[in-house]
Scaffold this motif. Structure first.
Motif, PDB file in Angstrom:
ATOM      1  N   ALA A  36      38.308  -8.263  41.944  1.00 32.08           N
ATOM      2  CA  ALA A  36      39.414  -7.382  42.297  1.00 32.08           C
ATOM      3  C   ALA A  36      39.045  -6.447  43.437  1.00 32.08           C
ATOM      4  CB  ALA A  36      39.838  -6.561  41.082  1.00 32.08           C
ATOM      5  N   GLY A  37      39.974  -6.286  44.365  1.00 32.93           N
ATOM      6  CA  GLY A  37      39.771  -5.386  45.486  1.00 32.93           C
ATOM      7  C   GLY A  37      40.917  -5.516  46.465  1.00 32.93           C
ATOM      8  N   ARG A  38      40.757  -4.887  47.622  1.00 32.73           N
ATOM      9  CA  ARG A  38      41.821  -4.908  48.624  1.00 32.73           C
ATOM     10  C   ARG A  38      41.548  -5.887  49.761  1.00 32.73           C
ATOM     11  NH1 ARG A  38      42.659   1.482  49.603  1.00 32.73           N
ATOM     12  NH2 ARG A  38      40.396   1.406  49.479  1.00 32.73           N
ATOM     13  N   LYS A  39      40.335  -6.447  49.824  1.00 34.24           N
ATOM     14  CA  LYS A  39      39.974  -7.358  50.909  1.00 34.24           C
ATOM     15  C   LYS A  39      40.235  -8.800  50.482  1.00 34.24           C
ATOM     16  CE  LYS A  39      36.285  -4.215  52.411  1.00 34.24           C
ATOM     17  NZ  LYS A  39      34.820  -4.060  52.582  1.00 34.24           N
ATOM     18  N   GLU A  40      41.443  -9.272  50.759  1.00 30.82           N
ATOM     19  CA  GLU A  40      41.863 -10.581  50.265  1.00 30.82           C
ATOM     20  C   GLU A  40      41.027 -11.722  50.829  1.00 30.82           C
ATOM     21  OE1 GLU A  40      45.978 -13.190  49.733  1.00 30.82           O
ATOM     22  OE2 GLU A  40      46.041 -11.100  50.426  1.00 30.82           O
ATOM     23  N   THR A  41      40.720 -11.667  52.119  1.00 28.95           N
ATOM     24  CA  THR A  41      39.945 -12.745  52.737  1.00 28.95           C
ATOM     25  C   THR A  41      38.565 -12.856  52.093  1.00 28.95           C
ATOM     26  OG1 THR A  41      41.093 -12.472  54.855  1.00 28.95           O
ATOM     27  CG2 THR A  41      38.971 -13.628  54.884  1.00 28.95           C
ATOM     28  N   ASP A  42      37.879 -11.731  51.933  1.00 28.89           N
ATOM     29  CA  ASP A  42      36.562 -11.740  51.304  1.00 28.89           C
ATOM     30  C   ASP A  42      36.656 -12.141  49.841  1.00 28.89           C
ATOM     31  OD1 ASP A  42      35.133 -10.992  53.575  1.00 28.89           O
ATOM     32  OD2 ASP A  42      35.438  -8.861  53.204  1.00 28.89           O
ATOM     33  N   GLY A  43      37.671 -11.632  49.151  1.00 29.25           N
ATOM     34  CA  GLY A  43      37.826 -11.957  47.729  1.00 29.25           C
ATOM     35  C   GLY A  43      38.000 -13.443  47.497  1.00 29.25           C
ATOM     36  N   ASP A  63      44.710  -2.058  44.283  1.00 27.54           N
ATOM     37  CA  ASP A  63      44.340  -0.708  44.699  1.00 27.54           C
ATOM     38  C   ASP A  63      44.265   0.098  43.411  1.00 27.54           C
ATOM     39  OD1 ASP A  63      44.150   1.913  45.502  1.00 27.54           O
ATOM     40  OD2 ASP A  63      45.721   1.789  47.021  1.00 27.54           O
ATOM     41  N   THR A  64      43.043   0.384  42.961  1.00 27.99           N
ATOM     42  CA  THR A  64      42.875   0.981  41.631  1.00 27.99           C
ATOM     43  C   THR A  64      43.291   2.441  41.561  1.00 27.99           C
ATOM     44  OG1 THR A  64      40.555   1.507  42.090  1.00 27.99           O
ATOM     45  CG2 THR A  64      41.034  -0.575  40.966  1.00 27.99           C
ATOM     46  N   THR A  65      43.651   3.034  42.690  1.00 28.00           N
ATOM     47  CA  THR A  65      44.158   4.405  42.627  1.00 28.00           C
ATOM     48  C   THR A  65      45.642   4.434  42.280  1.00 28.00           C
ATOM     49  OG1 THR A  65      44.762   4.535  44.987  1.00 28.00           O
ATOM     50  CG2 THR A  65      42.492   5.087  44.387  1.00 28.00           C
ATOM     51  N   LYS A  66      46.277   3.281  42.207  1.00 28.09           N
ATOM     52  CA  LYS A  66      47.690   3.185  41.883  1.00 28.09           C
ATOM     53  C   LYS A  66      47.853   2.495  40.531  1.00 28.09           C
ATOM     54  CE  LYS A  66      49.312   3.111  46.670  1.00 28.09           C
ATOM     55  NZ  LYS A  66      48.018   3.520  47.246  1.00 28.09           N
ATOM     56  N   ALA A  67      48.346   3.237  39.554  1.00 27.87           N
ATOM     57  CA  ALA A  67      48.434   2.738  38.182  1.00 27.87           C
ATOM     58  C   ALA A  67      49.285   1.475  38.081  1.00 27.87           C
ATOM     59  CB  ALA A  67      48.992   3.823  37.260  1.00 27.87           C
ATOM     60  N   GLU A  68      50.405   1.436  38.777  1.00 32.29           N
ATOM     61  CA  GLU A  68      51.286   0.279  38.685  1.00 32.29           C
ATOM     62  C   GLU A  68      50.654  -0.951  39.316  1.00 32.29           C
ATOM     63  OE1 GLU A  68      54.359  -1.797  37.243  1.00 32.29           O
ATOM     64  OE2 GLU A  68      53.967   0.343  36.867  1.00 32.29           O
ATOM     65  N   GLY A  90      33.427  -0.685  40.084  1.00 28.31           N
ATOM     66  CA  GLY A  90      32.488  -0.565  41.191  1.00 28.31           C
ATOM     67  C   GLY A  90      33.051  -0.062  42.498  1.00 28.31           C
ATOM     68  N   ALA A  91      34.351   0.221  42.567  1.00 25.61           N
ATOM     69  CA  ALA A  91      34.921   0.697  43.830  1.00 25.61           C
ATOM     70  C   ALA A  91      34.476   2.131  44.094  1.00 25.61           C
ATOM     71  CB  ALA A  91      36.441   0.627  43.784  1.00 25.61           C
ATOM     72  N   LEU A 111      38.744  10.810  48.083  1.00 26.78           N
ATOM     73  CA  LEU A 111      37.484  10.457  47.442  1.00 26.78           C
ATOM     74  C   LEU A 111      37.587  10.550  45.923  1.00 26.78           C
ATOM     75  CD1 LEU A 111      34.059  11.068  48.883  1.00 26.78           C
ATOM     76  CD2 LEU A 111      34.378  11.511  46.469  1.00 26.78           C
ATOM     77  N   MET A 112      38.232  11.586  45.427  1.00 23.68           N
ATOM     78  CA  MET A 112      38.404  11.722  43.984  1.00 23.68           C
ATOM     79  C   MET A 112      39.296  10.624  43.420  1.00 23.68           C
ATOM     80  SD  MET A 112      36.582  14.092  42.775  1.00 23.68           S
ATOM     81  CE  MET A 112      35.554  15.385  43.461  1.00 23.68           C
ATOM     82  N   GLU A 113      40.302  10.232  44.196  1.00 17.16           N
ATOM     83  CA  GLU A 113      41.192   9.158  43.739  1.00 17.16           C
ATOM     84  C   GLU A 113      40.419   7.857  43.548  1.00 17.16           C
ATOM     85  OE1 GLU A 113      45.824   9.574  44.719  1.00 17.16           O
ATOM     86  OE2 GLU A 113      44.612   8.663  46.287  1.00 17.16           O
ATOM     87  N   VAL A 114      39.580   7.519  44.529  1.00 20.15           N
ATOM     88  CA  VAL A 114      38.844   6.254  44.469  1.00 20.15           C
ATOM     89  C   VAL A 114      37.699   6.324  43.460  1.00 20.15           C
ATOM     90  CG1 VAL A 114      37.412   4.630  45.775  1.00 20.15           C
ATOM     91  CG2 VAL A 114      39.434   5.662  46.841  1.00 20.15           C
TER      92      VAL A 114
END
Length: 246
Positions: A36-43, A63-68, A90-91, A111-114
């Motif tokens: 899981a992450g935001r980098k689709e190509t790498d993922g 994006d783990t800072t967004k609950a939905e 691990g993010a 920073l606190m969000e992530v």
């Protein structure tokens, strides 16, 4: 059989660095992994390489800072794998050593969000499934800044102290219900986050070198396996000895 055979793992921050190494190590030990992450190509590249090595993996854009967003991603994992046994949080991002005067509110909040809110939201999402099963593992990621100042700036050090407190509270609240929560505190590991660390800085480390993502992944495998079932609420330093003189 591998040490994680028939386990289902969600690897948040799994598209690079330590998270990528953890995803590969878990798959090598028999786990099915959701990268899981935001980098689709790498993922997708990591997933393809795991499956080429006879592992089972899927990519989830989160994006783990967004609950939905996290809820939708977790639903995809449940749809594919049926359950979850291991959450690896691990993010994380760094603040470039900015002190309290230099740090603006936008940077502090991001920073606190992530680093803090993200692991909280992820744990909150998966815990109902783990509690229903009566068993589950949560691995959070701290750093040298979990214990001392100086390995980051004001907001980074604050966030990494906070994640240790969160790990302890997870154990206090849910350890008796079968949930095992622990923290790994890596030091200088050869990842993009520590690019630019000079050789003089490395001389302060008793091990006299930076660590490797695969070395951190080996600790994560241990914490995810049944071998560590009596390790609860622990913070494991993985820093080559850097903090012993601090």
């Amino acid at each position: 059989m591998g040490r994680l055979e028939n386990k289902m793992a969600l690897i948040i921050g799994g598209t690079s660095g330590i998270g990528e190494a953890v995803a590969r190590a878990f798959a090598d030990e028999g786990a099915k992994v959701a990268v899981a992450g935001r980098k689709e190509t790498d993922g997708k590249r990591i997933v393809d390489e795991i499956e080429e090595n006879d592992g089972k993996a899927i990519f989830i854009r989160i994006d783990t800072t967004k609950a939905e967003d996290l809820k939708k991603g977790f639903s995809k994992m449940i749809e594919e794998f049926g359950t979850i046994d291991i959450l690896y949080n691990g993010a994380g991002i760094h603040d470039s050593y900015q002190n309290a005067v230099e740090t603006d509110e936008e940077m502090y909040d991001k920073l606190m969000e992530v680093n803090v809110k993200g692991p909280f939201l992820a744990a909150r999402e998966v815990l109902p499934v783990m509690l229903e099963k009566g068993k589950g593992t949560i691995i959070n990621i701290g750093s040298q800044s979990t214990f001392v100042a100086g390995a980051g700036g004001s907001s980074y050090v604050t966030s990494k102290h906070a994640i240790e407190g969160f790990t302890k509270q997870l154990t206090y609240d849910f350890g008796s219900k079968g949930i095992k929560a622990n923290l790994i505190a890596p030091g200088f590991i050869t990842t993009p986050m520590v690019e630019g660390v000079n050789e003089e800085r490395l001389k302060d480390i008793p091990a006299q070198r930076a660590g490797k993502p695969e070395e951190v992944a080996s600790i994560a495998v241990f914490l995810a396996s049944e071998e560590s079932d009596y390790v609860q609420g622990a913070s494991i330093k993985m820093d080559g000895g850097w903090t012993v003189g601090r």
